[in-house]
Design a protein around this motif. Sequence first.
Motif, PDB file in Angstrom:
ATOM      1  N   THR A 157      12.364  -3.621   0.480  1.00 51.73           N
ATOM      2  CA  THR A 157      11.695  -4.667  -0.305  1.00 51.73           C
ATOM      3  C   THR A 157      11.084  -5.739   0.607  1.00 51.73           C
ATOM      4  O   THR A 157      11.453  -5.867   1.778  1.00 51.73           O
ATOM      5  CB  THR A 157      12.703  -5.352  -1.248  1.00 51.73           C
ATOM      6  OG1 THR A 157      13.802  -5.840  -0.469  1.00 51.73           O
ATOM      7  CG2 THR A 157      13.212  -4.390  -2.299  1.00 51.73           C
ATOM      8  N   ILE A 158      10.168  -6.469   0.027  1.00 51.82           N
ATOM      9  CA  ILE A 158       9.666  -7.657   0.700  1.00 51.82           C
ATOM     10  C   ILE A 158       9.915  -8.837  -0.236  1.00 51.82           C
ATOM     11  O   ILE A 158       9.967  -8.632  -1.460  1.00 51.82           O
ATOM     12  CB  ILE A 158       8.168  -7.523   1.069  1.00 51.82           C
ATOM     13  CG1 ILE A 158       7.372  -6.845  -0.039  1.00 51.82           C
ATOM     14  CG2 ILE A 158       7.970  -6.710   2.320  1.00 51.82           C
ATOM     15  CD1 ILE A 158       6.732  -7.779  -0.923  1.00 51.82           C
ATOM     16  N   PRO A 159      10.148 -10.024   0.256  1.00 52.89           N
ATOM     17  CA  PRO A 159       9.998 -10.409   1.656  1.00 52.89           C
ATOM     18  C   PRO A 159      11.170  -9.952   2.537  1.00 52.89           C
ATOM     19  O   PRO A 159      12.254  -9.682   2.043  1.00 52.89           O
ATOM     20  CB  PRO A 159      10.022 -11.942   1.588  1.00 52.89           C
ATOM     21  CG  PRO A 159      10.904 -12.238   0.402  1.00 52.89           C
ATOM     22  CD  PRO A 159      10.591 -11.156  -0.587  1.00 52.89           C
ATOM     23  N   ARG A 205       6.284 -11.168  -4.116  1.00 53.62           N
ATOM     24  CA  ARG A 205       7.206 -12.320  -4.081  1.00 53.62           C
ATOM     25  C   ARG A 205       7.277 -13.008  -2.725  1.00 53.62           C
ATOM     26  O   ARG A 205       7.619 -14.185  -2.640  1.00 53.62           O
ATOM     27  CB  ARG A 205       8.615 -11.846  -4.432  1.00 53.62           C
ATOM     28  CG  ARG A 205       8.852 -11.551  -5.897  1.00 53.62           C
ATOM     29  CD  ARG A 205      10.188 -10.896  -5.906  1.00 53.62           C
ATOM     30  NE  ARG A 205      10.773 -10.652  -7.184  1.00 53.62           N
ATOM     31  CZ  ARG A 205      10.703  -9.481  -7.804  1.00 53.62           C
ATOM     32  NH1 ARG A 205       9.998  -8.489  -7.306  1.00 53.62           N
ATOM     33  NH2 ARG A 205      11.348  -9.303  -8.947  1.00 53.62           N
ATOM     34  N   ARG A 257       8.230   1.055   0.821  1.00 60.68           N
ATOM     35  CA  ARG A 257       9.146   2.210   0.970  1.00 60.68           C
ATOM     36  C   ARG A 257       8.384   3.526   0.858  1.00 60.68           C
ATOM     37  O   ARG A 257       8.789   4.539   1.430  1.00 60.68           O
ATOM     38  CB  ARG A 257      10.307   2.082  -0.027  1.00 60.68           C
ATOM     39  CG  ARG A 257      10.205   2.792  -1.328  1.00 60.68           C
ATOM     40  CD  ARG A 257      11.271   2.346  -2.301  1.00 60.68           C
ATOM     41  NE  ARG A 257      10.666   1.651  -3.410  1.00 60.68           N
ATOM     42  CZ  ARG A 257       9.998   2.268  -4.404  1.00 60.68           C
ATOM     43  NH1 ARG A 257       9.867   3.561  -4.399  1.00 60.68           N
ATOM     44  NH2 ARG A 257       9.476   1.565  -5.378  1.00 60.68           N
ATOM     45  N   GLU A 272      12.732 -16.948 -10.012  1.00 61.34           N
ATOM     46  CA  GLU A 272      12.901 -15.534  -9.666  1.00 61.34           C
ATOM     47  C   GLU A 272      13.687 -14.776 -10.740  1.00 61.34           C
ATOM     48  O   GLU A 272      13.200 -13.810 -11.329  1.00 61.34           O
ATOM     49  CB  GLU A 272      13.600 -15.417  -8.300  1.00 61.34           C
ATOM     50  CG  GLU A 272      14.065 -14.021  -7.910  1.00 61.34           C
ATOM     51  CD  GLU A 272      12.948 -12.980  -7.863  1.00 61.34           C
ATOM     52  OE1 GLU A 272      11.762 -13.341  -7.826  1.00 61.34           O
ATOM     53  OE2 GLU A 272      13.277 -11.785  -7.893  1.00 61.34           O
ATOM     54  N   THR A 330      16.184 -11.701   2.549  1.00 62.63           N
ATOM     55  CA  THR A 330      15.357 -10.839   1.687  1.00 62.63           C
ATOM     56  C   THR A 330      15.196 -11.405   0.273  1.00 62.63           C
ATOM     57  O   THR A 330      14.703 -10.702  -0.601  1.00 62.63           O
ATOM     58  CB  THR A 330      15.969  -9.423   1.593  1.00 62.63           C
ATOM     59  OG1 THR A 330      17.310  -9.545   1.103  1.00 62.63           O
ATOM     60  CG2 THR A 330      15.970  -8.699   2.927  1.00 62.63           C
ATOM     61  N   GLU A 331      15.618 -12.631   0.031  1.00 60.68           N
ATOM     62  CA  GLU A 331      15.482 -13.246  -1.296  1.00 60.68           C
ATOM     63  C   GLU A 331      14.477 -14.398  -1.200  1.00 60.68           C
ATOM     64  O   GLU A 331      14.722 -15.401  -0.504  1.00 60.68           O
ATOM     65  CB  GLU A 331      16.833 -13.750  -1.804  1.00 60.68           C
ATOM     66  CG  GLU A 331      17.773 -12.634  -2.246  1.00 60.68           C
ATOM     67  CD  GLU A 331      17.279 -11.873  -3.491  1.00 60.68           C
ATOM     68  OE1 GLU A 331      16.581 -12.473  -4.330  1.00 60.68           O
ATOM     69  OE2 GLU A 331      17.585 -10.678  -3.596  1.00 60.68           O
ATOM     70  N   SER A 332      13.383 -14.273  -1.936  1.00 61.80           N
ATOM     71  CA  SER A 332      12.264 -15.203  -1.764  1.00 61.80           C
ATOM     72  C   SER A 332      12.614 -16.662  -2.082  1.00 61.80           C
ATOM     73  O   SER A 332      12.200 -17.570  -1.351  1.00 61.80           O
ATOM     74  CB  SER A 332      11.073 -14.744  -2.608  1.00 61.80           C
ATOM     75  OG  SER A 332      11.435 -14.642  -3.973  1.00 61.80           O
ATOM     76  N   PHE A 388       1.713  -1.904  -0.410  1.00 58.36           N
ATOM     77  CA  PHE A 388       2.716  -1.894  -1.477  1.00 58.36           C
ATOM     78  C   PHE A 388       2.758  -0.543  -2.174  1.00 58.36           C
ATOM     79  O   PHE A 388       1.703  -0.001  -2.515  1.00 58.36           O
ATOM     80  CB  PHE A 388       2.398  -2.983  -2.492  1.00 58.36           C
ATOM     81  CG  PHE A 388       3.477  -3.155  -3.529  1.00 58.36           C
ATOM     82  CD1 PHE A 388       4.585  -3.936  -3.271  1.00 58.36           C
ATOM     83  CD2 PHE A 388       3.388  -2.499  -4.752  1.00 58.36           C
ATOM     84  CE1 PHE A 388       5.589  -4.085  -4.227  1.00 58.36           C
ATOM     85  CE2 PHE A 388       4.388  -2.636  -5.702  1.00 58.36           C
ATOM     86  CZ  PHE A 388       5.487  -3.430  -5.442  1.00 58.36           C
TER      87      PHE A 388
HETATM   88  N1  GSH Z   1      14.899 -10.866  -5.676  1.00 62.53           N
HETATM   89  C1  GSH Z   1      14.075 -10.458  -4.577  1.00 62.53           C
HETATM   90  C2  GSH Z   1      13.244  -9.260  -5.027  1.00 62.53           C
HETATM   91  C3  GSH Z   1      12.507  -8.577  -3.891  1.00 62.53           C
HETATM   92  C4  GSH Z   1      11.621  -7.454  -4.436  1.00 62.53           C
HETATM   93  O1  GSH Z   1      12.069  -6.645  -5.267  1.00 62.53           O
HETATM   94  N2  GSH Z   1      10.375  -7.404  -3.980  1.00 62.53           N
HETATM   95  C5  GSH Z   1       9.424  -6.438  -4.507  1.00 62.53           C
HETATM   96  C6  GSH Z   1       8.002  -6.937  -4.374  1.00 62.53           C
HETATM   97  S1  GSH Z   1       7.561  -8.287  -5.336  1.00 62.53           S
HETATM   98  C7  GSH Z   1       9.487  -5.152  -3.729  1.00 62.53           C
HETATM   99  O2  GSH Z   1       9.677  -5.197  -2.535  1.00 62.53           O
HETATM  100  N3  GSH Z   1       9.269  -4.011  -4.401  1.00 62.53           N
HETATM  101  C8  GSH Z   1       9.135  -2.750  -3.760  1.00 62.53           C
HETATM  102  C9  GSH Z   1      10.289  -1.825  -4.003  1.00 62.53           C
HETATM  103  O3  GSH Z   1      11.206  -2.183  -4.772  1.00 62.53           O
HETATM  104  O4  GSH Z   1      10.274  -0.765  -3.401  1.00 62.53           O
HETATM  105  C10 GSH Z   1      13.197 -11.642  -4.123  1.00 62.53           C
HETATM  106  O5  GSH Z   1      13.113 -12.645  -4.831  1.00 62.53           O
HETATM  107  O6  GSH Z   1      12.634 -11.611  -3.033  1.00 62.53           O
END
Ligand code: GSH
Length: 216
Positions: free
Chosen positions: A50-52, A11, A36, A100, A62-64, A33
Amino acid sequence: MITLFHCAGARSFRALWALEELGLGYELKMLPFPPRVRAPDYLAINPLGTIPLLIDGGTRMTESSAICHYLATRYGPSPLAVGVDEPDYGAYLNWLHFGEATLTFPQTLVLRYSRFEPEERRSPQVAADYAKWFLARLRAVEAATERAQTLCAGRFTMADVSVGYALHLARFCRLDAEFGAATADYRRRLESREGFRRALAGERAAGEEQNVPATV
Ligand SMILES: N[C@@H](CCC(=O)N[C@@H](CS)C(=O)NCC(=O)O)C(=O)O
């Protein structure tokens, strides 16, 4: 200097694409990826894991989709944001969040339960149910792009970045073959933009330079 923490294809691509569309300078920090598990030191910087993560001076986000709007307004004025006094302001916000909350959420369940979980925890049923959910929600994009070249305000905006990322991700979820004709054309238009191409090339180059493998 703006710093963006990113995993290829994730994202955070929305933020990267937004930075390129705006022509802003930034430092791109690539992570494997999921961070964590594969980059646990990152938890000290972002306890969510999480990213971003976008850092801009004292601002941390942290919200894209919110990052896209932040960049267009903080570094604006830019036609990439729709102003409160424009008739499509509400439509803009709705699409920005739709990308999103309504489109990407079911896609992550498809990916998780068809590819990312260990074999014994995968669930074809969950993946199939949420693929159906995603495709049903996509009807709104099909209807909008049958009427116009972009989602709102008669121009390309951060709403297109938000929804466009979900269409881009659909390729990894193997759902793009089921797009309607207008949605497929819309995605082609978005992916032919210079800003999109620079973002794609940028994440590839940064991944190679920083020796971080692609996500999927
Ligand atoms: N709503 C957040 C969601 C962020 C998110 O969950 N990112 C995912 C990657 S697409 C992530 O970091 N996943 C890894 C994890 O949950 O450990 C956004 O839009 O940025």
